[in-house]
Scaffold this motif. Structure first.
Motif, PDB file in Angstrom:
ATOM      1  N   ALA A 151      67.135  19.413 -18.043  1.00  0.00           N
ATOM      2  CA  ALA A 151      66.426  18.162 -18.249  1.00  0.00           C
ATOM      3  C   ALA A 151      67.477  17.149 -18.368  1.00  0.00           C
ATOM      4  O   ALA A 151      67.424  15.869 -18.170  1.00  0.00           O
ATOM      5  N   HIS A 152      68.579  17.417 -19.069  1.00  0.00           N
ATOM      6  CA  HIS A 152      69.704  16.426 -19.646  1.00  0.00           C
ATOM      7  C   HIS A 152      70.553  16.044 -18.296  1.00  0.00           C
ATOM      8  O   HIS A 152      70.864  14.758 -18.023  1.00  0.00           O
ATOM      9  N   ARG A 153      70.720  16.828 -17.234  1.00  0.00           N
ATOM     10  CA  ARG A 153      71.280  16.364 -16.180  1.00  0.00           C
ATOM     11  C   ARG A 153      70.315  15.292 -15.358  1.00  0.00           C
ATOM     12  O   ARG A 153      70.832  14.387 -14.641  1.00  0.00           O
ATOM     13  N   LEU A 154      68.937  15.866 -15.421  1.00  0.00           N
ATOM     14  CA  LEU A 154      68.140  14.963 -14.762  1.00  0.00           C
ATOM     15  C   LEU A 154      68.295  13.542 -15.423  1.00  0.00           C
ATOM     16  O   LEU A 154      68.195  12.724 -14.772  1.00  0.00           O
ATOM     17  N   GLN A 155      68.284  13.650 -16.548  1.00  0.00           N
ATOM     18  CA  GLN A 155      68.246  12.346 -17.499  1.00  0.00           C
ATOM     19  C   GLN A 155      69.433  11.399 -17.233  1.00  0.00           C
ATOM     20  O   GLN A 155      69.357  10.289 -17.132  1.00  0.00           O
ATOM     21  N   LEU A 156      70.553  11.967 -17.011  1.00  0.00           N
ATOM     22  CA  LEU A 156      71.747  11.530 -16.532  1.00  0.00           C
ATOM     23  C   LEU A 156      71.670  10.798 -15.197  1.00  0.00           C
ATOM     24  O   LEU A 156      72.005   9.772 -14.873  1.00  0.00           O
ATOM     25  N   ALA A 157      71.081  11.839 -14.191  1.00  0.00           N
ATOM     26  CA  ALA A 157      71.010  11.177 -12.791  1.00  0.00           C
ATOM     27  C   ALA A 157      70.007  10.038 -12.908  1.00  0.00           C
ATOM     28  O   ALA A 157      70.502   9.023 -12.172  1.00  0.00           O
ATOM     29  N   LEU A 158      68.904  10.113 -13.801  1.00  0.00           N
ATOM     30  CA  LEU A 158      68.184   9.013 -13.712  1.00  0.00           C
ATOM     31  C   LEU A 158      68.730   7.657 -14.188  1.00  0.00           C
ATOM     32  O   LEU A 158      68.551   6.509 -13.632  1.00  0.00           O
ATOM     33  N   ASN A 159      69.539   7.773 -15.173  1.00  0.00           N
ATOM     34  CA  ASN A 159      69.979   6.713 -15.987  1.00  0.00           C
ATOM     35  C   ASN A 159      71.199   6.007 -15.001  1.00  0.00           C
ATOM     36  O   ASN A 159      71.245   4.951 -14.868  1.00  0.00           O
ATOM     37  N   GLY A 160      71.866   6.979 -14.235  1.00  0.00           N
ATOM     38  CA  GLY A 160      72.963   6.579 -13.353  1.00  0.00           C
ATOM     39  C   GLY A 160      72.228   5.757 -12.031  1.00  0.00           C
ATOM     40  O   GLY A 160      72.865   4.655 -11.776  1.00  0.00           O
ATOM     41  N   THR A 227      70.691   7.995 -23.490  1.00  0.00           N
ATOM     42  CA  THR A 227      70.722   9.277 -22.367  1.00  0.00           C
ATOM     43  C   THR A 227      69.406   9.877 -22.359  1.00  0.00           C
ATOM     44  O   THR A 227      69.261  10.583 -21.593  1.00  0.00           O
ATOM     45  N   HIS A 228      68.485   9.743 -23.295  1.00  0.00           N
ATOM     46  CA  HIS A 228      67.269  10.421 -23.223  1.00  0.00           C
ATOM     47  C   HIS A 228      66.397   9.545 -22.645  1.00  0.00           C
ATOM     48  O   HIS A 228      65.572   8.832 -23.169  1.00  0.00           O
ATOM     49  N   TRP A 229      66.025  10.032 -21.372  1.00  0.00           N
ATOM     50  CA  TRP A 229      65.336   9.089 -20.379  1.00  0.00           C
ATOM     51  C   TRP A 229      63.772   9.120 -20.822  1.00  0.00           C
ATOM     52  O   TRP A 229      63.225   8.299 -20.589  1.00  0.00           O
ATOM     53  N   GLY A 230      63.369  10.218 -21.348  1.00  0.00           N
ATOM     54  CA  GLY A 230      62.168  10.480 -21.801  1.00  0.00           C
ATOM     55  C   GLY A 230      61.828   9.472 -22.750  1.00  0.00           C
ATOM     56  O   GLY A 230      60.525   8.668 -22.777  1.00  0.00           O
ATOM     57  N   SER A 231      62.541   8.795 -23.654  1.00  0.00           N
ATOM     58  CA  SER A 231      62.517   7.541 -24.498  1.00  0.00           C
ATOM     59  C   SER A 231      62.336   6.320 -23.829  1.00  0.00           C
ATOM     60  O   SER A 231      61.567   5.561 -24.366  1.00  0.00           O
ATOM     61  N   HIS A 232      62.559   6.317 -22.538  1.00  0.00           N
ATOM     62  CA  HIS A 232      62.471   4.776 -21.790  1.00  0.00           C
ATOM     63  C   HIS A 232      61.146   5.091 -21.513  1.00  0.00           C
ATOM     64  O   HIS A 232      60.286   3.802 -21.408  1.00  0.00           O
ATOM     65  N   PHE A 233      60.407   6.249 -20.927  1.00  0.00           N
ATOM     66  CA  PHE A 233      59.143   6.062 -20.710  1.00  0.00           C
ATOM     67  C   PHE A 233      58.092   5.795 -21.849  1.00  0.00           C
ATOM     68  O   PHE A 233      57.262   5.031 -21.620  1.00  0.00           O
ATOM     69  N   ASN A 234      58.497   6.307 -22.925  1.00  0.00           N
ATOM     70  CA  ASN A 234      57.713   5.980 -24.373  1.00  0.00           C
ATOM     71  C   ASN A 234      57.846   4.616 -24.543  1.00  0.00           C
ATOM     72  O   ASN A 234      56.917   3.807 -24.801  1.00  0.00           O
ATOM     73  N   LYS A 287      54.573   4.002 -13.453  1.00  0.00           N
ATOM     74  CA  LYS A 287      53.993   4.532 -12.418  1.00  0.00           C
ATOM     75  C   LYS A 287      55.155   5.773 -11.893  1.00  0.00           C
ATOM     76  O   LYS A 287      54.763   7.115 -11.992  1.00  0.00           O
ATOM     77  N   THR A 288      56.246   5.325 -11.704  1.00  0.00           N
ATOM     78  CA  THR A 288      57.451   6.366 -11.112  1.00  0.00           C
ATOM     79  C   THR A 288      57.795   7.235 -12.587  1.00  0.00           C
ATOM     80  O   THR A 288      57.942   8.391 -12.253  1.00  0.00           O
ATOM     81  N   MET A 289      57.865   6.441 -13.650  1.00  0.00           N
ATOM     82  CA  MET A 289      58.535   7.558 -14.521  1.00  0.00           C
ATOM     83  C   MET A 289      57.286   8.359 -15.254  1.00  0.00           C
ATOM     84  O   MET A 289      57.805   9.365 -15.984  1.00  0.00           O
ATOM     85  N   ARG A 290      55.952   8.421 -14.809  1.00  0.00           N
ATOM     86  CA  ARG A 290      55.052   9.642 -14.960  1.00  0.00           C
ATOM     87  C   ARG A 290      55.555  10.858 -14.365  1.00  0.00           C
ATOM     88  O   ARG A 290      55.402  11.792 -15.322  1.00  0.00           O
ATOM     89  N   PHE A 291      56.075  10.704 -13.336  1.00  0.00           N
ATOM     90  CA  PHE A 291      56.594  12.058 -12.444  1.00  0.00           C
ATOM     91  C   PHE A 291      57.878  12.357 -13.175  1.00  0.00           C
ATOM     92  O   PHE A 291      57.868  13.744 -13.470  1.00  0.00           O
ATOM     93  N   THR A 292      59.007  11.727 -13.499  1.00  0.00           N
ATOM     94  CA  THR A 292      60.153  12.031 -13.927  1.00  0.00           C
ATOM     95  C   THR A 292      59.882  12.658 -15.278  1.00  0.00           C
ATOM     96  O   THR A 292      60.587  13.583 -15.733  1.00  0.00           O
ATOM     97  N   ASP A 293      58.986  12.021 -16.168  1.00  0.00           N
ATOM     98  CA  ASP A 293      58.691  12.515 -17.421  1.00  0.00           C
ATOM     99  C   ASP A 293      57.999  13.812 -17.336  1.00  0.00           C
ATOM    100  O   ASP A 293      58.516  14.780 -18.057  1.00  0.00           O
ATOM    101  N   PHE A 294      57.189  14.049 -16.433  1.00  0.00           N
ATOM    102  CA  PHE A 294      56.513  15.297 -16.320  1.00  0.00           C
ATOM    103  C   PHE A 294      57.586  16.452 -16.026  1.00  0.00           C
ATOM    104  O   PHE A 294      57.465  17.607 -16.300  1.00  0.00           O
TER     105      PHE A 294
END
Length: 303
Positions: A151-160, A227-234, A287-294
């Motif tokens: 999950a951390h790797r995914l969040q770093l990739a999304l941030n980048g 770095t916590h990409w889930g917080s961006h969606f919230n 819309k897009t971050m609903r998928f990444t958050d899931f």
């Protein structure tokens, strides 16, 4: 109320003893923590295998600390994760971290040779192939495989990836400006909540809003983490819910603000928030971050 405590405490100490001094409170907490660690140690068993999860944890004074979590299979056959200790570290050198971790484990008779996994972030001092913390433990225990949290790797990739898109970068920059302006004073924060409450009451009265259990709670604008990409969606979801209330608050400040500077700043933020680019990015990312958050939530499941 407890007979044993009454015999020891009330008969051997002054009546005005309250046990609220800093030293006494720390002693009580130390006794609690020792008992909790002993219980965790008993759960693991004498020769039980375990994994360690380690991450940085700053205290309120920004002092560097290391949080240690133990992951193991319990007596019932289910995977358990237990917060075990938090250790102050004078530096984050891999050899220093290893020494401190070994001291904690050794103090509770947890053998490094029984370690069968390591979980850290992707910092070089942790994941380094030759001198990183994971490599040092692998030298002692070849089965202590290192895993960088998916999950951390995914969040770093999304941030980048997000930082490379101009529209997205400008959107989050503007979102931070809105949060800073609205949350700068408690009075504005309270006024935003009152405006949202009035908005909900009006929607309920006209039947344009459902009344399900847990619905229509008055939320606050949430700040995205670095770095916590889930917080961006919230943060995006909170702005969508409070978009009308935020617009009303900014309009009010632009008309009735105490100074021309506040009025001008509120007007500028409102114009940017109502621009096509900002609203388009808001809906697109929702819309897009609903998928990444899931996906992030799924990657954090124990299974």
């Amino acid at each position: 109320m407890n007979v044993n405590i009454e015999k020891i405490v009330l008969q051997n100490t002054p009546l005005n003893a309250q046990y609220i001094s800093n030293k006494t409170q720390k002693e009580i907490l130390s006794i609690y923590s020792t008992k909790v660690r002993k219980r965790i140690r008993d759960e693991i068993g004498e020769d039980g295998k375990f994994c360690i999860l380690v991450d940085e944890a700053l205290d309120d004074s920004k002092k560097e600390q290391m949080a240690i979590i133990i992951r193991f299979v319990g007596c019932d056959g289910h995977i358990q994760e237990r917060f075990f200790d938090i250790v102050s570290v004078h530096d984050t050198n891999s050899s220093t971290l290893k020494s401190d971790i070994c001291k904690v484990l050794g103090k509770h008779n947890l053998l490094v040779s029984n370690m069968c996994g390591q979980g850290y972030d992707g910092a070089s001092n942790m994941r380094g192939e030759w001198s990183g913390l994971q490599a040092l433990f692998l030298n002692d225990c070849p089965y202590a495989y290192y895993i960088h949290c998916f999950a951390h790797r995914l969040q770093l990739a999304l941030n980048g990836a997000a930082k490379e898109v101009g529209l997205v970068w400008r959107f989050f920059s503007m979102l931070n400006n809105i949060l800073n302006f609205v949350s700068a004073f408690a009075k504005r924060h309270s006024k935003l909540k009152l405006t949202r409450q009035a908005e909900i009451e009006e929607l309920l009265a006209t039947g344009r809003l459902g009344t399900d259990k847990g619905a229509n709670q008055i939320r606050c604008l949430q700040r995205p983490g670095s770095t916590h990409w889930g917080s961006h969606f919230n943060s995006i979801r909170s702005l969508i819910d409070l978009f009308g209330a935020t617009k009303t608050l900014l309009t009010d400040i632009s008309h009735n603000g105490p100074t021309s500077q506040f009025r001008g700043e509120a007007e500028g933020i409102k114009i940017s928030m109502l621009s096509f680019d900002f609203v388009f990015a808001l809906k697109l990312l929702d819309k897009t971050m609903r998928f990444t958050d899931f996906l992030c939530q799924e990657l954090q499941r124990k299974s």
